[in-house]
Design a protein around this motif. Structure first.
Motif, PDB file in Angstrom:
ATOM      1  N   HIS A  34       0.837  -1.201   0.000  1.00  0.00           N
ATOM      2  CA  HIS A  34       0.000   0.000   0.000  1.00  0.00           C
ATOM      3  C   HIS A  34       0.874   1.254   0.000  1.00  0.00           C
ATOM      4  O   HIS A  34       0.598   2.227  -0.725  1.00  0.00           O
ATOM      5  N   ALA A  35       1.954   1.235   0.804  1.00  0.00           N
ATOM      6  CA  ALA A  35       2.845   2.390   0.881  1.00  0.00           C
ATOM      7  C   ALA A  35       3.510   2.658  -0.467  1.00  0.00           C
ATOM      8  O   ALA A  35       3.626   3.818  -0.895  1.00  0.00           O
ATOM      9  N   TYR A  36       3.952   1.597  -1.152  1.00  0.00           N
ATOM     10  CA  TYR A  36       4.610   1.815  -2.439  1.00  0.00           C
ATOM     11  C   TYR A  36       3.620   2.320  -3.485  1.00  0.00           C
ATOM     12  O   TYR A  36       3.902   3.281  -4.214  1.00  0.00           O
ATOM     13  N   LEU A  37       2.484   1.666  -3.584  1.00  0.00           N
ATOM     14  CA  LEU A  37       1.500   2.057  -4.589  1.00  0.00           C
ATOM     15  C   LEU A  37       1.050   3.498  -4.379  1.00  0.00           C
ATOM     16  O   LEU A  37       0.866   4.257  -5.343  1.00  0.00           O
ATOM     17  N   ASP A  38       0.901   3.881  -3.118  1.00  0.00           N
ATOM     18  CA  ASP A  38       0.498   5.246  -2.811  1.00  0.00           C
ATOM     19  C   ASP A  38       1.598   6.241  -3.190  1.00  0.00           C
ATOM     20  O   ASP A  38       1.348   7.275  -3.806  1.00  0.00           O
ATOM     21  N   ALA A  39       2.856   5.908  -2.822  1.00  0.00           N
ATOM     22  CA  ALA A  39       3.979   6.804  -3.128  1.00  0.00           C
ATOM     23  C   ALA A  39       4.211   6.915  -4.630  1.00  0.00           C
ATOM     24  O   ALA A  39       4.635   7.966  -5.132  1.00  0.00           O
ATOM     25  N   ALA A  40       3.936   5.824  -5.359  1.00  0.00           N
ATOM     26  CA  ALA A  40       4.138   5.820  -6.806  1.00  0.00           C
ATOM     27  C   ALA A  40       2.963   6.440  -7.555  1.00  0.00           C
ATOM     28  O   ALA A  40       3.041   6.636  -8.776  1.00  0.00           O
ATOM     29  N   GLY A  41       1.879   6.737  -6.838  1.00  0.00           N
ATOM     30  CA  GLY A  41       0.704   7.319  -7.472  1.00  0.00           C
ATOM     31  C   GLY A  41       0.005   6.363  -8.410  1.00  0.00           C
ATOM     32  O   GLY A  41      -0.574   6.776  -9.430  1.00  0.00           O
ATOM     33  N   MET A  42       0.048   5.069  -8.066  1.00  0.00           N
ATOM     34  CA  MET A  42      -0.533   4.053  -8.932  1.00  0.00           C
ATOM     35  C   MET A  42      -2.026   3.886  -8.676  1.00  0.00           C
ATOM     36  O   MET A  42      -2.449   3.729  -7.523  1.00  0.00           O
ATOM     37  N   ALA A  43      -2.799   3.890  -9.750  1.00  0.00           N
ATOM     38  CA  ALA A  43      -4.234   3.641  -9.620  1.00  0.00           C
ATOM     39  C   ALA A  43      -4.514   2.143  -9.589  1.00  0.00           C
ATOM     40  O   ALA A  43      -5.607   1.716  -9.205  1.00  0.00           O
ATOM     41  N   ARG A  44      -3.551   1.353  -9.999  1.00  0.00           N
ATOM     42  CA  ARG A  44      -3.716  -0.103 -10.022  1.00  0.00           C
ATOM     43  C   ARG A  44      -3.215  -0.704  -8.714  1.00  0.00           C
ATOM     44  O   ARG A  44      -2.684  -0.017  -7.845  1.00  0.00           O
ATOM     45  N   GLY A  45      -3.373  -2.012  -8.585  1.00  0.00           N
ATOM     46  CA  GLY A  45      -2.932  -2.712  -7.392  1.00  0.00           C
ATOM     47  C   GLY A  45      -2.128  -3.941  -7.749  1.00  0.00           C
ATOM     48  O   GLY A  45      -1.517  -4.015  -8.825  1.00  0.00           O
ATOM     49  N   ALA A  46      -2.118  -4.907  -6.859  1.00  0.00           N
ATOM     50  CA  ALA A  46      -1.385  -6.149  -7.085  1.00  0.00           C
ATOM     51  C   ALA A  46      -2.033  -7.262  -6.277  1.00  0.00           C
ATOM     52  O   ALA A  46      -2.524  -7.027  -5.170  1.00  0.00           O
ATOM     53  N   ALA A  47      -2.038  -8.446  -6.851  1.00  0.00           N
ATOM     54  CA  ALA A  47      -2.489  -9.639  -6.140  1.00  0.00           C
ATOM     55  C   ALA A  47      -1.242 -10.341  -5.606  1.00  0.00           C
ATOM     56  O   ALA A  47      -0.388 -10.782  -6.384  1.00  0.00           O
ATOM     57  N   ILE A  48      -1.116 -10.411  -4.305  1.00  0.00           N
ATOM     58  CA  ILE A  48       0.092 -10.932  -3.672  1.00  0.00           C
ATOM     59  C   ILE A  48      -0.242 -12.203  -2.891  1.00  0.00           C
ATOM     60  O   ILE A  48      -1.226 -12.237  -2.135  1.00  0.00           O
ATOM     61  N   THR A  49       0.575 -13.214  -3.073  1.00  0.00           N
ATOM     62  CA  THR A  49       0.472 -14.438  -2.273  1.00  0.00           C
ATOM     63  C   THR A  49       1.776 -14.617  -1.509  1.00  0.00           C
ATOM     64  O   THR A  49       2.853 -14.640  -2.112  1.00  0.00           O
ATOM     65  N   LEU A  50       1.678 -14.702  -0.203  1.00  0.00           N
ATOM     66  CA  LEU A  50       2.841 -14.927   0.654  1.00  0.00           C
ATOM     67  C   LEU A  50       2.868 -16.388   1.075  1.00  0.00           C
ATOM     68  O   LEU A  50       1.933 -16.872   1.711  1.00  0.00           O
ATOM     69  N   HIS A  51       3.918 -17.085   0.678  1.00  0.00           N
ATOM     70  CA  HIS A  51       4.131 -18.465   1.115  1.00  0.00           C
ATOM     71  C   HIS A  51       5.030 -18.408   2.349  1.00  0.00           C
ATOM     72  O   HIS A  51       6.252 -18.244   2.241  1.00  0.00           O
ATOM     73  N   LYS A  52       4.431 -18.519   3.515  1.00  0.00           N
ATOM     74  CA  LYS A  52       5.158 -18.354   4.768  1.00  0.00           C
ATOM     75  C   LYS A  52       5.827 -19.671   5.151  1.00  0.00           C
ATOM     76  O   LYS A  52       5.170 -20.676   5.397  1.00  0.00           O
ATOM     77  N   GLN A  53       7.160 -19.652   5.190  1.00  0.00           N
ATOM     78  CA  GLN A  53       7.921 -20.852   5.527  1.00  0.00           C
ATOM     79  C   GLN A  53       8.737 -20.693   6.800  1.00  0.00           C
ATOM     80  O   GLN A  53       9.157 -21.682   7.403  1.00  0.00           O
ATOM     81  N   LEU A  54       8.983 -19.466   7.198  1.00  0.00           N
ATOM     82  CA  LEU A  54       9.728 -19.217   8.424  1.00  0.00           C
ATOM     83  C   LEU A  54       8.773 -19.211   9.610  1.00  0.00           C
ATOM     84  O   LEU A  54       7.621 -18.792   9.488  1.00  0.00           O
ATOM     85  N   PRO A  55       9.227 -19.651  10.783  1.00  0.00           N
ATOM     86  CA  PRO A  55       8.378 -19.560  11.974  1.00  0.00           C
ATOM     87  C   PRO A  55       8.115 -18.108  12.346  1.00  0.00           C
ATOM     88  O   PRO A  55       8.921 -17.223  12.049  1.00  0.00           O
ATOM     89  N   LEU A  56       6.990 -17.871  13.006  1.00  0.00           N
ATOM     90  CA  LEU A  56       6.595 -16.512  13.370  1.00  0.00           C
ATOM     91  C   LEU A  56       7.304 -16.059  14.636  1.00  0.00           C
ATOM     92  O   LEU A  56       7.642 -16.873  15.499  1.00  0.00           O
ATOM     93  N   ALA A  57       7.523 -14.747  14.754  1.00  0.00           N
ATOM     94  CA  ALA A  57       8.119 -14.146  15.950  1.00  0.00           C
ATOM     95  C   ALA A  57       9.353 -14.934  16.391  1.00  0.00           C
ATOM     96  O   ALA A  57       9.469 -15.342  17.539  1.00  0.00           O
ATOM     97  N   SER A  58      10.278 -15.117  15.454  1.00  0.00           N
ATOM     98  CA  SER A  58      11.372 -16.062  15.686  1.00  0.00           C
ATOM     99  C   SER A  58      12.761 -15.445  15.629  1.00  0.00           C
ATOM    100  O   SER A  58      13.759 -16.165  15.725  1.00  0.00           O
ATOM    101  N   GLY A  59      12.894 -14.120  15.426  1.00  0.00           N
ATOM    102  CA  GLY A  59      14.207 -13.501  15.383  1.00  0.00           C
ATOM    103  C   GLY A  59      14.925 -13.636  14.055  1.00  0.00           C
ATOM    104  O   GLY A  59      16.118 -13.347  13.963  1.00  0.00           O
ATOM    105  N   LEU A  60      14.194 -14.065  13.019  1.00  0.00           N
ATOM    106  CA  LEU A  60      14.806 -14.243  11.702  1.00  0.00           C
ATOM    107  C   LEU A  60      14.447 -13.127  10.736  1.00  0.00           C
ATOM    108  O   LEU A  60      14.873 -13.135   9.576  1.00  0.00           O
ATOM    109  N   GLY A  61      13.634 -12.168  11.185  1.00  0.00           N
ATOM    110  CA  GLY A  61      13.296 -11.019  10.350  1.00  0.00           C
ATOM    111  C   GLY A  61      12.349 -11.326   9.206  1.00  0.00           C
ATOM    112  O   GLY A  61      12.328 -10.598   8.219  1.00  0.00           O
ATOM    113  N   GLY A  62      11.552 -12.387   9.335  1.00  0.00           N
ATOM    114  CA  GLY A  62      10.710 -12.813   8.223  1.00  0.00           C
ATOM    115  C   GLY A  62       9.760 -11.746   7.729  1.00  0.00           C
ATOM    116  O   GLY A  62       9.670 -11.484   6.517  1.00  0.00           O
ATOM    117  N   GLY A  63       9.039 -11.093   8.636  1.00  0.00           N
ATOM    118  CA  GLY A  63       8.092 -10.066   8.222  1.00  0.00           C
ATOM    119  C   GLY A  63       8.771  -8.892   7.549  1.00  0.00           C
ATOM    120  O   GLY A  63       8.279  -8.357   6.545  1.00  0.00           O
TER     121      GLY A  63
END
Length: 275
Positions: A69-98
């Motif tokens: 959202h931040a990029y599309l807004d800064a770029a002034g884009m009227a379009r969007g993107a369909a994003i799929t995140l395949h989460k393989q790292l454990p959550l809240a784990s100190g690996l910086g996944g997010g």
């Protein structure tokens, strides 16, 4: 478009103190890994996100969504993107996944919709680790993590081990504040030399580790397990709970990971390398 979002480890993390703005002054040696999450992005009329592999929100509570959202807004884009995140790292784990997912989203959208956008500025507003992942190489991180100095660490083989404990980074820093056990800067030159020499002990430390281990003793079990598996210089990464230890080479890392997986079948274990 398919994008790899690498994990990171901290080859040492010093917390120098608390700043007047409430954040912490850090001094850390961070390196990206060959293990991570994956994202798929394609142009669309609106912004949408789905997450596979983890129970995560798909709206503005998700850092990937906020980055897009931040990029599309800064770029002034009227379009969007369909994003799929395949989460393989454990959550809240100190690996910086997010943070890595967010940085990869920024890079991918910049390629998909080129525009004169301040990517480092967007990255810093999203989170302290996001600028590191945008850089894409090993670096000394200072300040809150935004001052980055690239450094060569050489290829490293290692094993990651997460005992299934989720640690809030915010709480980890609060626990350190309670003890006041702040630390001096890392001796980065000595660390890099120790890594290059394959030393059994590397002079790094994690200022957050004692306070986190005191509240999550299973992390100490993980650190001991890595050493018992024949690996060396075990350390907790970031605010935890993932720990890592160094191997002599990729074959050594694979063998140790197999031994650990047999002993701890419910833990997340990966043999990997630095990028």
């Amino acid at each position: 478009m398919q994008v790899f979002a690498p994990a990171k480890i901290n080859l040492g993390l010093s917390v120098l103190g608390v700043r007047s703005d409430g954040y912490h002054d850090l001094h850390s040696l961070m390196v990206p890994l060959a293990t991570g999450d994956e994202l798929e992005l394609e142009p669309a009329s609106e912004l949408s996100l789905r997450v596979l592999g983890a129970d995560l929100p798909c709206d503005s509570r998700n850092l990937v969504y906020r980055a897009a959202h931040a990029y599309l807004d800064a770029a002034g884009m009227a379009r969007g993107a369909a994003i799929t995140l395949h989460k393989q790292l454990p959550l809240a784990s100190g690996l910086g996944g997010g943070s890595s997912d967010a940085a990869s989203t920024l890079r991918a959208l910049h390629e998909m919709y080129p525009a004169d956008v301040d990517l480092p500025g967007l990255a810093l507003r999203l989170g302290a680790d996001v600028p590191f992942f945008l850089l894409g190489s090993a670096a000394i991180a200072e300040g809150v993590g935004e001052r980055l100095s690239p450094v060569q660490t050489g290829p490293l083989s290692l094993v990651l081990l997460n005992p299934g404990v989720e640690v809030s980074a915010r709480e980890a820093y609060l626990w350190l504040d309670e003890t006041g056990a702040f630390t001096s800067e890392l001796d980065v030159q000595a660390i890099v030399q120790g890594l290059a020499a394959g030393s059994e002990e590397v002079p790094y430390f994690n200022a957050l580790q004692p306070a986190v281990v005191a509240r999550h003793p299973l992390i100490q079990v993980a650190l001991d397990a890595l050493r018992d598996a024949g690996l060396h210089a075990p350390l907790m990464s970031g605010s935890g709970s993932t720990c890592f230890a160094l191997a002599q080479d990729a074959m050594h890392a694979d063998r140790a990971a197999q031994v650990l997986a047999a002993r701890y079948p419910d833990w997340w274990i990966q043999a990997t390398s630095t990028q």
